[in-house]
Enzyme design. Structure first.
Site, PDB file in Angstrom:
ATOM      1  N   ASP A 144       0.849  -1.196   0.000  1.00 13.58           N
ATOM      2  CA  ASP A 144       0.000   0.000   0.000  1.00 13.58           C
ATOM      3  C   ASP A 144       0.888   1.251   0.000  1.00 13.58           C
ATOM      4  OD1 ASP A 144      -2.807   1.136   0.407  1.00 13.58           O
ATOM      5  OD2 ASP A 144      -1.589   2.218   1.881  1.00 13.58           O
ATOM      6  N   TYR A 183       3.255   9.916   0.521  1.00 14.28           N
ATOM      7  CA  TYR A 183       4.185   9.358   1.500  1.00 14.28           C
ATOM      8  C   TYR A 183       5.652   9.691   1.187  1.00 14.28           C
ATOM      9  CZ  TYR A 183       0.031   6.649   2.815  1.00 14.28           C
ATOM     10  OH  TYR A 183      -1.245   6.266   3.182  1.00 14.28           O
ATOM     11  N   LYS A 231      -2.196   6.192  -4.353  1.00  9.48           N
ATOM     12  CA  LYS A 231      -3.323   7.109  -4.093  1.00  9.48           C
ATOM     13  C   LYS A 231      -3.033   8.491  -4.655  1.00  9.48           C
ATOM     14  CE  LYS A 231      -3.630   4.711   0.343  1.00  9.48           C
ATOM     15  NZ  LYS A 231      -2.278   4.636   0.898  1.00  9.48           N
ATOM     16  N   HIS A 240      -7.365   9.605  -2.460  1.00 12.71           N
ATOM     17  CA  HIS A 240      -6.896   9.486  -1.068  1.00 12.71           C
ATOM     18  C   HIS A 240      -7.909  10.058  -0.060  1.00 12.71           C
ATOM     19  CE1 HIS A 240      -2.739   9.122   1.061  1.00 12.71           C
ATOM     20  NE2 HIS A 240      -3.698   8.908   1.935  1.00 12.71           N
TER      21      HIS A 240
HETATM   22  N1  LIG Z   1      -5.839   6.075   3.184  1.00  9.24           N
HETATM   23  C1  LIG Z   1      -5.414   6.789   4.201  1.00  9.24           C
HETATM   24  O1  LIG Z   1      -5.818   7.939   4.421  1.00  9.24           O
HETATM   25  C2  LIG Z   1      -4.432   6.185   5.131  1.00  9.24           C
HETATM   26  C3  LIG Z   1      -3.746   5.064   4.765  1.00  9.24           C
HETATM   27  N2  LIG Z   1      -2.820   4.490   5.624  1.00  9.24           N
HETATM   28  C4  LIG Z   1      -2.125   3.262   5.173  1.00  9.24           C
HETATM   29  O2  LIG Z   1      -2.319   2.253   6.160  1.00  9.24           O
HETATM   30  C5  LIG Z   1      -1.067   1.776   6.613  1.00  9.24           C
HETATM   31  C6  LIG Z   1      -1.151   1.305   8.063  1.00  9.24           C
HETATM   32  O3  LIG Z   1      -1.512   2.351   8.938  1.00  9.24           O
HETATM   33  P1  LIG Z   1      -0.467   3.110   9.882  1.00  9.24           P
HETATM   34  O4  LIG Z   1      -0.947   4.490  10.054  1.00  9.24           O
HETATM   35  O5  LIG Z   1       0.908   2.957   9.350  1.00  9.24           O
HETATM   36  O6  LIG Z   1      -0.617   2.399  11.276  1.00  9.24           O
HETATM   37  P2  LIG Z   1      -0.565   0.877  11.831  1.00  9.24           P
HETATM   38  O7  LIG Z   1      -1.790   0.706  12.639  1.00  9.24           O
HETATM   39  O8  LIG Z   1      -0.249  -0.068  10.740  1.00  9.24           O
HETATM   40  O9  LIG Z   1       0.637   0.964  12.857  1.00  9.24           O
HETATM   41  C7  LIG Z   1       1.976   1.073  12.457  1.00  9.24           C
HETATM   42  C8  LIG Z   1       2.827   1.094  13.736  1.00  9.24           C
HETATM   43  O10 LIG Z   1       2.688  -0.175  14.400  1.00  9.24           O
HETATM   44  C9  LIG Z   1       3.974  -0.746  14.630  1.00  9.24           C
HETATM   45  N3  LIG Z   1       3.794  -2.211  14.460  1.00  9.24           N
HETATM   46  C10 LIG Z   1       3.654  -2.888  13.308  1.00  9.24           C
HETATM   47  N4  LIG Z   1       3.461  -4.195  13.541  1.00  9.24           N
HETATM   48  C11 LIG Z   1       3.488  -4.360  14.880  1.00  9.24           C
HETATM   49  C12 LIG Z   1       3.365  -5.482  15.725  1.00  9.24           C
HETATM   50  N5  LIG Z   1       3.159  -6.687  15.223  1.00  9.24           N
HETATM   51  N6  LIG Z   1       3.466  -5.276  17.066  1.00  9.24           N
HETATM   52  C13 LIG Z   1       3.675  -4.044  17.565  1.00  9.24           C
HETATM   53  N7  LIG Z   1       3.799  -2.939  16.815  1.00  9.24           N
HETATM   54  C14 LIG Z   1       3.716  -3.084  15.479  1.00  9.24           C
HETATM   55  C15 LIG Z   1       4.873  -0.117  13.587  1.00  9.24           C
HETATM   56  O11 LIG Z   1       6.211  -0.082  14.051  1.00  9.24           O
HETATM   57  P3  LIG Z   1       7.517  -0.463  13.169  1.00  9.24           P
HETATM   58  O12 LIG Z   1       7.332   0.015  11.769  1.00  9.24           O
HETATM   59  O13 LIG Z   1       8.594   0.277  13.891  1.00  9.24           O
HETATM   60  O14 LIG Z   1       7.674  -1.956  13.256  1.00  9.24           O
HETATM   61  C16 LIG Z   1       4.292   1.291  13.483  1.00  9.24           C
HETATM   62  O15 LIG Z   1       4.778   2.104  14.523  1.00  9.24           O
HETATM   63  C17 LIG Z   1      -0.148   2.984   6.382  1.00  9.24           C
HETATM   64  O16 LIG Z   1       1.215   2.658   6.486  1.00  9.24           O
HETATM   65  C18 LIG Z   1      -0.617   3.423   5.033  1.00  9.24           C
HETATM   66  O17 LIG Z   1      -0.085   2.582   4.034  1.00  9.24           O
HETATM   67  C19 LIG Z   1      -2.644   5.009   6.876  1.00  9.24           C
HETATM   68  C20 LIG Z   1      -3.295   6.137   7.280  1.00  9.24           C
HETATM   69  C21 LIG Z   1      -4.233   6.831   6.436  1.00  9.24           C
HETATM   70  O1  LIG Z   2      -2.439   8.215   4.301  1.00  8.82           O
HETATM   71  C1  LIG Z   2      -2.293   9.027   5.202  1.00  8.82           C
HETATM   72  C2  LIG Z   2      -1.393   8.784   6.310  1.00  8.82           C
HETATM   73  O2  LIG Z   2      -1.788   9.406   7.514  1.00  8.82           O
HETATM   74  C3  LIG Z   2      -2.079  10.786   7.398  1.00  8.82           C
HETATM   75  C4  LIG Z   2      -2.415  11.377   8.741  1.00  8.82           C
HETATM   76  O3  LIG Z   2      -1.520  11.055   9.726  1.00  8.82           O
HETATM   77  C5  LIG Z   2      -3.252  10.899   6.498  1.00  8.82           C
HETATM   78  O4  LIG Z   2      -3.570  12.211   6.268  1.00  8.82           O
HETATM   79  C6  LIG Z   2      -3.022  10.281   5.169  1.00  8.82           C
HETATM   80  O5  LIG Z   2      -4.257  10.101   4.557  1.00  8.82           O
END
Ligand SMILES: NC(=O)C1=CN([C@@H]2O[C@H](COP(=O)(O)OP(=O)(O)OC[C@H]3O[C@@H](n4cnc5c(N)ncnc54)[C@H](OP(=O)(O)O)[C@@H]3O)[C@@H](O)[C@H]2O)C=CC1
Ligand SMILES: O=C1CO[C@H](CO)[C@@H](O)[C@@H]1O
Length: 314
Positions: free
Chosen positions: A45, A50, A79, A112
């Site tokens: 993803d 990003y 996105k 997005h």
């Molecule tokens: N469409 C949108 O608007 C959005 C899309 N996204 C997408 O969704 C993805 C996931 O969401 P995200 O915001 O990153 O948050 P997550 O809920 O995936 O959390 C990520 C965090 O969790 C930690 N982590 C990962 N696996 C574990 C585990 N097994 N145990 C403990 N901690 C863990 C990671 O640490 P570490 O990396 O240090 O291991 C990081 O700090 C994003 O990366 C992005 O691709 C996110 C937000 C908005």
């Molecule tokens: O993908 C994303 C990652 O997180 C951001 C916020 O913290 C969002 O705005 C964005 O949509």
């Protein structure tokens, strides 16, 4: 271990577990992608916003040219960011993403957010507020998204952070139906109503922040992630699983695709090993009871935007 797949409304198949890449820094994301491929991930993803698609593209090129994995075995999402919602901009922005990712096409291209910002303005206008907003309608943007499919640059198109009214308005207008709505989902915000609504319209929900962004939750004041709940750890112990594995298994059982982000090899492996156990009704009921409809990504600084999505129940 590899991921199960789900079939989208156009017949394309999408792996149920993907690797998130937000805040995976350019210096470390290459190794994370390589570790993920080894662990069985085929779904990544990404997003223009990003700022790391070039390095992800380097890793993908390396993996494909080594012969380890064929392009057609991968499922790559990107996105369209909010500054580029004008119809004429959409294909151009996807072509930019394709050049960063070093690919001829992506598998899924998402709008997005439903709201737009001015094209030459800031990418994240927290101080400028409404001055930086654009009222470009997401229906116009969708015409550009459909062009991406017609030109062969995206196999499927979808939306992200759209609410139920925005989805129905889009469905009345579109020629190609959105295949996916990517929204925040975790036990604190289980999105059962939106998932049911989308399922009835043949739209798959992808859960972002599935782990409640646990790494920065305390410091940023996000809702306490359920992966830190001792009761969830206790549930996991019974199956020899971690809290993160319990939460991902729960979201998948609700019919969602999950995209946990990690740059840590052991966690990357952990997060895809979620298919070999089944939570019992009591455990599922406990996870259901964690719902508080609280968000990590509320983006409430933009709540005065005409197309801000979270002023509705779902
Ligand atoms: N469409 C949108 O608007 C959005 C899309 N996204 C997408 O969704 C993805 C996931 O969401 P995200 O915001 O990153 O948050 P997550 O809920 O995936 O959390 C990520 C965090 O969790 C930690 N982590 C990962 N696996 C574990 C585990 N097994 N145990 C403990 N901690 C863990 C990671 O640490 P570490 O990396 O240090 O291991 C990081 O700090 C994003 O990366 C992005 O691709 C996110 C937000 C908005
Ligand atoms: O993908 C994303 C990652 O997180 C951001 C916020 O913290 C969002 O705005 C964005 O949509």
């Amino acid at each position: 271990m590899s991921s199960k797949v789900i079939t989208l409304n156009n017949g394309h198949k999408m792996p149920v577990v993907g690797l998130g890449t937000y805040k995976s820094s350019p210096g470390v994301v290459r190794q994370a992608i390589i570790d993920a491929i080894e662990a069985g991930y085929r779904h990544f993803d990404c997003a223009w916003f990003y700022g790391n698609e070039t390095e992800i593209g380097d890793a993908l090129r390396e993996i494909i040219s080594s012969g380890k994995v064929k392009r057609e075995d991968l499922f790559i999402t990107s996105k369209l960011w909010n500054n580029f919602h004008r119809k004429e901009k959409v294909v151009l922005m996807l072509k930019e993403t394709l050049s960063y990712l070093k690919l001829d096409y992506i598998d899924l291209f998402l709008v997005h957010w439903p709201f737009a910002f001015k094209e030459n303005g800031p990418l994240w206008p927290i101080t400028e507020g409404a001055d930086a907003y654009s009222d470009t309608d997401y229906l116009e943007t969708w015409e550009g998204m459909e062009e991406c499919v017609k030109k062969g640059y995206a196999k499927s198109i979808g939306i992200s952070n759209f609410n139920s009214e925005q989805i129905d308005r889009l469905l009345k207008y579109c020629k190609i139906k959105p295949a996916v709505n990517q929204v925040e989902a975790n036990p604190n915000l289980n999105q059962k109503k939106l998932t049911k609504f989308c399922k009835e319209r043949e739209i798959v929900i992808t859960a972002y922040c599935p782990l409640g962004r646990v790494g920065e939750a305390a410091e940023r004041g996000f809702p306490t992630p359920t992966v830190l709940d001792p009761k969830v750890a206790e549930i996991g112990e019974k199956y020899n699983k971690t809290p993160a594995q319990v939460v991902l298994n729960y979201l998948i059982s609700l019919g969602m695709v999950v995209i946990p982000k990690s740059v840590t090899k052991s966690r990357i492996i952990e997060n895809i090993n979620v298919f070999d156990f089944q939570l019992n009704p009591e455990e599922l009921a406990y996870l259901d009871s964690c719902n508080k409809d609280s968000r990590v990504c509320s983006l409430d600084m933009f709540q005065d935007h005409k197309y801000y999505p979270f002023n509705l129940e779902f």
